[in-house]
Design an enzyme around this catalytic site. Structure first.
Site, PDB file in Angstrom:
ATOM      1  N   HIS A 282      64.248  29.041  45.107  1.00 41.09           N
ATOM      2  CA  HIS A 282      64.699  28.735  43.758  1.00 41.09           C
ATOM      3  C   HIS A 282      65.298  27.341  43.669  1.00 41.09           C
ATOM      4  O   HIS A 282      65.172  26.666  42.650  1.00 41.09           O
ATOM      5  CB  HIS A 282      65.698  29.796  43.284  1.00 41.09           C
ATOM      6  CG  HIS A 282      65.069  30.760  42.350  1.00 41.09           C
ATOM      7  ND1 HIS A 282      65.237  32.118  42.450  1.00 41.09           N
ATOM      8  CD2 HIS A 282      64.252  30.566  41.301  1.00 41.09           C
ATOM      9  CE1 HIS A 282      64.542  32.698  41.489  1.00 41.09           C
ATOM     10  NE2 HIS A 282      63.945  31.785  40.781  1.00 41.09           N
TER      11      HIS A 282
ATOM     12  N   ASN B 117      43.147  31.226  46.339  1.00 42.85           N
ATOM     13  CA  ASN B 117      44.028  31.300  47.518  1.00 42.85           C
ATOM     14  C   ASN B 117      43.503  32.341  48.499  1.00 42.85           C
ATOM     15  O   ASN B 117      43.315  32.070  49.689  1.00 42.85           O
ATOM     16  CB  ASN B 117      45.460  31.670  47.119  1.00 42.85           C
ATOM     17  CG  ASN B 117      45.990  30.812  45.996  1.00 42.85           C
ATOM     18  OD1 ASN B 117      45.493  29.712  45.782  1.00 42.85           O
ATOM     19  ND2 ASN B 117      46.967  31.307  45.270  1.00 42.85           N
ATOM     20  N   ASP B 118      43.262  33.532  47.983  1.00 39.95           N
ATOM     21  CA  ASP B 118      42.762  34.574  48.875  1.00 39.95           C
ATOM     22  C   ASP B 118      41.286  34.392  49.202  1.00 39.95           C
ATOM     23  O   ASP B 118      40.860  34.683  50.312  1.00 39.95           O
ATOM     24  CB  ASP B 118      42.997  35.961  48.260  1.00 39.95           C
ATOM     25  CG  ASP B 118      44.409  36.446  48.545  1.00 39.95           C
ATOM     26  OD1 ASP B 118      44.867  36.266  49.688  1.00 39.95           O
ATOM     27  OD2 ASP B 118      45.068  36.967  47.634  1.00 39.95           O
TER      28      ASP B 118
ATOM     29  N   ARG C 126      48.360  41.110  35.809  1.00 36.44           N
ATOM     30  CA  ARG C 126      47.694  41.668  36.983  1.00 36.44           C
ATOM     31  C   ARG C 126      48.458  42.893  37.450  1.00 36.44           C
ATOM     32  O   ARG C 126      49.690  42.866  37.527  1.00 36.44           O
ATOM     33  CB  ARG C 126      47.645  40.611  38.078  1.00 36.44           C
ATOM     34  CG  ARG C 126      46.833  41.039  39.272  1.00 36.44           C
ATOM     35  CD  ARG C 126      46.674  39.914  40.254  1.00 36.44           C
ATOM     36  NE  ARG C 126      47.928  39.639  40.944  1.00 36.44           N
ATOM     37  CZ  ARG C 126      48.081  38.651  41.823  1.00 36.44           C
ATOM     38  NH1 ARG C 126      47.067  37.848  42.079  1.00 36.44           N
ATOM     39  NH2 ARG C 126      49.228  38.462  42.424  1.00 36.44           N
TER      40      ARG C 126
ATOM     41  N   CYS D 145      42.470  31.059  38.833  1.00 34.19           N
ATOM     42  CA  CYS D 145      43.931  31.090  38.767  1.00 34.19           C
ATOM     43  C   CYS D 145      44.588  30.777  40.114  1.00 34.19           C
ATOM     44  O   CYS D 145      45.792  30.849  40.251  1.00 34.19           O
ATOM     45  CB  CYS D 145      44.422  32.435  38.242  1.00 34.19           C
ATOM     46  SG  CYS D 145      43.995  33.810  39.308  1.00 34.19           S
TER      47      CYS D 145
HETATM   48  C1  PEP Z   1      44.871  33.992  44.632  1.00 40.87           C
HETATM   49  O1  PEP Z   1      44.686  34.744  45.589  1.00 40.87           O
HETATM   50  O2  PEP Z   1      44.303  32.891  44.493  1.00 40.87           O
HETATM   51  C2  PEP Z   1      45.806  34.383  43.547  1.00 40.87           C
HETATM   52  C3  PEP Z   1      45.880  33.682  42.437  1.00 40.87           C
HETATM   53  O3  PEP Z   1      46.616  35.435  43.743  1.00 40.87           O
HETATM   54  P1  PEP Z   1      47.858  35.478  44.752  1.00 40.87           P
HETATM   55  O4  PEP Z   1      48.176  34.050  45.128  1.00 40.87           O
HETATM   56  O5  PEP Z   1      48.952  36.131  44.013  1.00 40.87           O
HETATM   57  O6  PEP Z   1      47.341  36.286  45.895  1.00 40.87           O
HETATM   58 MG    MG Z   2      45.293  36.795  45.607  1.00 36.57          MG
END
Ligand code: PEP
Ligand code: MG
Length: 752
Positions: free
Chosen positions: A355, A622-623, A497, A670
């Site tokens: 934070h 990201n994943d 989500r 995203c």
């Molecule tokens: C991702 O995986 O790109 C995503 C947006 O979700 P998180 O980062 O919450 O896993």
């Molecule tokens: Mg993800």
């Protein structure tokens, strides 16, 4: 051998200083390897040389400094591999140093000391007798050097070899972008939680009174700080103060401390134990954001301690701008120095998601975290802090200061230029519309920043409320939270989500032990195994949307059609239930659009089959990157190979966009890539028309798009699909951006 190795490394690690450590090293290595000479050379990056730092066998008074690439030691450093010679003198690179008494030695075995691809030094053993060192000796030295590298790297970051050379550059994690040039400043007078020793008191009621008073004072301070920042900060960032006040008044925290005091602990000791126990719960989590909550709890404890110890006098006065150095940065520290005098902050602990980092970003204060250093050693030294790259330059040359000063000016004018793009709709230079949405949900507070410049919320992560409690949040509690968010964007879509819990974000009240948490009980897998929890969450979202009708539902980690259908059945059930209840009060609830996250690679090959079952797609880069490249997204050791610009990721992104278009399914991105200038340019070029990102990237990305013609983006993206090197893809796209007048944006770089 193994025991000897461990003993040497341990003795080195516990040495009082590096000088002693190196002497211990050479002595013990000689003994362990039964060799007559062992020497250690360390790299002097300033002078570009290897300097002899300690030896057993050579003349220790000899001053040996070899340019990189010079002599046998230089060869070892340059090739970054061992050199094993029976007749050292016959090697073409051999360079005699008669003053060392080296003539007596014939054989030579040198091995590099490498830390994260960087050669920090060379470890050498020598013998009178001409013979090649055998395999086991060679592997002993190599293993020893590998283990020592970690110890040396740490020592170097702490203050330079032997304390004679100060570090000139320190590296950390970029936590808030920007550049700060000023004198370094640290205040070591604050009491530290880790220094509180066990202490008891017989006067329980006095200790309880002290605790109450400290809690009151800390609450007042946080409320005051919140007020002070009210105009400057967005709600998301302000939430930290609400969180602190909330935690301070949390009956569980107070009860925990009270019980310890009643058992005889002195108040400061009771606070330390309780705070550490609470923060340990968060620090065990792999998710960097949640891990960072451990720091918030510690900061809270730190403030309580401050008021418990009632220090005399106030913080030292500062009259000119400073770069604040701290072991642990706190919101209180940020607030204690007027914004105009705070050029930047550097902290030893903490992460980019803490934070304090969020606050620094919101206040526009450059920051780096996770820097291995001793703040007091740098006190009063001139520094340049580069929050984009995460580096701190100490006592830099005049020319460097001038260069950075120019950058600061460029940056200031650039930021105001970005802001101009905020009011207009997101589009390319020639008017191709690109929706820019917000990623939200990282705040413990139900409020999120109301950003007028966005087309809606592209991803609202719902994990935090589940992790902040000691039980699952009730349906009503969830309705309240979700309603606040949906109501903040009354005319815009909000993509919520469902819970992406498990594995890397374990619930404190549901312990799950897994060898591979990222491949385990995560996201939709958990939700489908717990229909009770899933139903409550979906019902809460639906109830929250009554009358607002802007909810879109997003399912995380879908890997195949069966999961999707199962989830859809539950969503329909929740809808029937909520709908009936609503009808009874004369209200109605809309069926929300339903989408899936595209982040598990298997779903890429199923998109044609599931297209008719869903309303939209949202790509989690990201994943997707993590799973496509088999690289843990949270592991610093492999961080340099986690690259969303990897050609395989780009090809996957391209085919997702194509499939989306074929089935007329809206597709958004995203993941972090959408907020990266290079990433955003390529995504739009690949056909994406919806990007969702963190608040801080919105203006920048909208500005960037407004300067780029759509056709050129398409050409650039297609050309990048022909390349096979992520670095080349980034470099070429940066050059492309520069060609379109965005060179300053490229130069300033992207903060993850
Ligand atoms: C991702 O995986 O790109 C995503 C947006 O979700 P998180 O980062 O919450 O896993
Ligand atoms: Mg993800």
């Amino acid at each position: 051998m193994l025991t000897q190795l461990r003993n040497i490394v341990q003795s080195v690690a516990v040495s009082a200083d590096l000088d002693q450590a190196l002497h211990t090293l050479v002595q013990q290595t000689c003994l362990a390897m039964r060799t007559e000479c062992c020497s250690v050379y360390l790299a002097n990056f300033e002078q570009q040389s290897f300097d002899l730092m300690a030896t057993q066998g050579l003349d220790p008074s000899a001053q040996v400094s070899m340019s990189f690439g010079d002599g046998l030691v230089g060869v070892v450093g340059q090739r970054a591999e061992p050199l094993n010679l029976a007749y050292a003198r016959r090697h073409p690179a051999f360079k005699p140093f008669p003053a060392t008494g080296e003539d007596a030695f014939q054989s030579f075995l040198g091995t590099p000391i490498i830390y994260r691809k960087k050669v920090l030094g060379v470890l050498v053993v020598q013998q009178h007798q001409p013979r090649q060192f055998d395999e086991s000796e060679e592997s002993f030295l190599v293993t020893l050097a590998a283990q020592l590298a970690v110890v040396f790297a740490h020592a170097d970051a702490q203050g330079g070899w032997q304390g004679t050379r100060s570090p000139i550059l320190l590296e950390g994690m970029p936590a808030s972008p920007g550049i700060g040039i000023a004198q370094a400043w640290c205040d070591e007078s604050q009491p530290r939680l880790e220094d509180v020793a066990p202490a008891s008191s017989l006067d329980v009621s006095r200790e309880l009174d002290r605790l109450d008073a400290a809690i009151d004072e800390a609450s007042t301070e946080f409320r005051r700080l919140r007020k002070r920042f009210d105009k400057e900060l967005q709600k998301d960032a302000l939430a930290i103060f609400d969180l602190f006040v909330h935690l301070l008044n949390d009956p569980m925290l107070r009860e925990d401390i009270t019980v310890r005091i009643q058992q005889g602990d002195e108040a400061t000791w009771a606070v330390r134990q309780t705070v550490e126990a609470f923060s340990a719960r968060f620090s065990l989590m792999d998710d960097p954001y949640l891990k960072a909550r451990a720091d918030d709890v510690k900061e809270l404890g730190q403030r309580l301690l401050y008021f418990l110890m009632a220090p005399a006098g106030s913080a030292p006065a500062i009259s000119s701008p400073v770069v604040l150095l701290a072991h642990e940065l706190t919101a209180g520290m940020l607030a204690s120095i007027p914004r105009t005098l705070l050029a930047g902050v550097v902290a030893e602990q903490g992460a980019a998601n803490s934070h304090a980092a969020i606050l620094a970003r919101a206040l526009g204060i450059p920051a780096i975290m996770g820097v291995s250093f001793s703040p007091s050693r740098l006190h009063h030294k001139t520094v340049i802090l580069d929050g984009h790259k995460g580096i701190l330059m100490i006592e830099p040359a005049e020319a460097l200061i001038n260069e950075y000063q120019q950058l600061v000016q460029e940056e200031a004018s650039l930021q105001s230029t970005f802001e101009t793009a905020l009011a207009s709709p997101g589009q390319t230079q020639d008017g191709t519309r690109v929706e820019v949405h917000l990623n939200a949900g990282l705040s413990a507070d139900s409020q999120i920043a109301i950003n007028q410049g966005v087309d809606g919320v592209g991803l609202f992560r719902t994990e935090v409320p589940f992790l902040m409690l000691r039980r699952f949040p009730s349906e009503d509690e969830q309705v309240k939270q979700y309603r606040a968010i949906l109501a903040s964007y009354p005319d815009k879509p909000v993509v919520m989500r469902t819970l992406d819990i498990g594995g890397d974000k374990p619930l404190p009240y549901l312990s799950v032990e897994e060898d591979n948490p990222f491949l385990g009980w995560r996201g939709i897998r958990f939700s489908l195994d717990h229909p009770d929890i899933f139903l409550i969450q979906v019902r809460a979202m639906l109830r929250a949307s009554i009358g607002l009708n802007n909810l879109k539902l997003l399912l995380p980690m879908i890997s195949g059609r069966n999961e999707l259908l199962e989830a859809k059945t539950l969503v329909s059930r929740a809808y029937q239930e909520v709908s009936q209840e609503a009808e009874s009060t004369g209200e109605s609830v809309n069926i929300p659009m339903l989408g899936i996250m595209v982040e598990v690679p298997s779903i890429l090959y199923q998109l044609d089959n599931i297209a008719r079952d869903i309303d939209f797609l949202s790509v989690g880069t990201n994943d997707l990157t993590q799973y496509l490249l088999a690289v843990d997204r949270n592991n610093a050791r492999v961080a340099d190979i986690f690259d969303a610009l990897h050609p395989s990721v780009l090809h996957a992104l391209s085919s997702i966009a194509t499939m989306g278009a074929r089935h007329q399914l809206p597709v958004s991105v995203c993941g972090e890539l959408a907020g990266d200038p290079v990433g955003a340019a390529l995504l739009v070029g690949l056909g994406y028309q919806q990007l969702s990102m963190n608040t801080r990237n919105v203006a920048k990305i909208k500005y960037l798009l407004s300067r780029l013609p759509h056709e050129a983006l398409v050409v650039q993206a297609n050309t990048m699909l022909t390349l096979d090197d992520p670095d080349a893809i980034r470099a070429s796209t940066e050059a492309f951006l520069a060609e379109h007048g965005l060179d300053a944006l490229v130069k300033i770089g992207q903060m993850r």
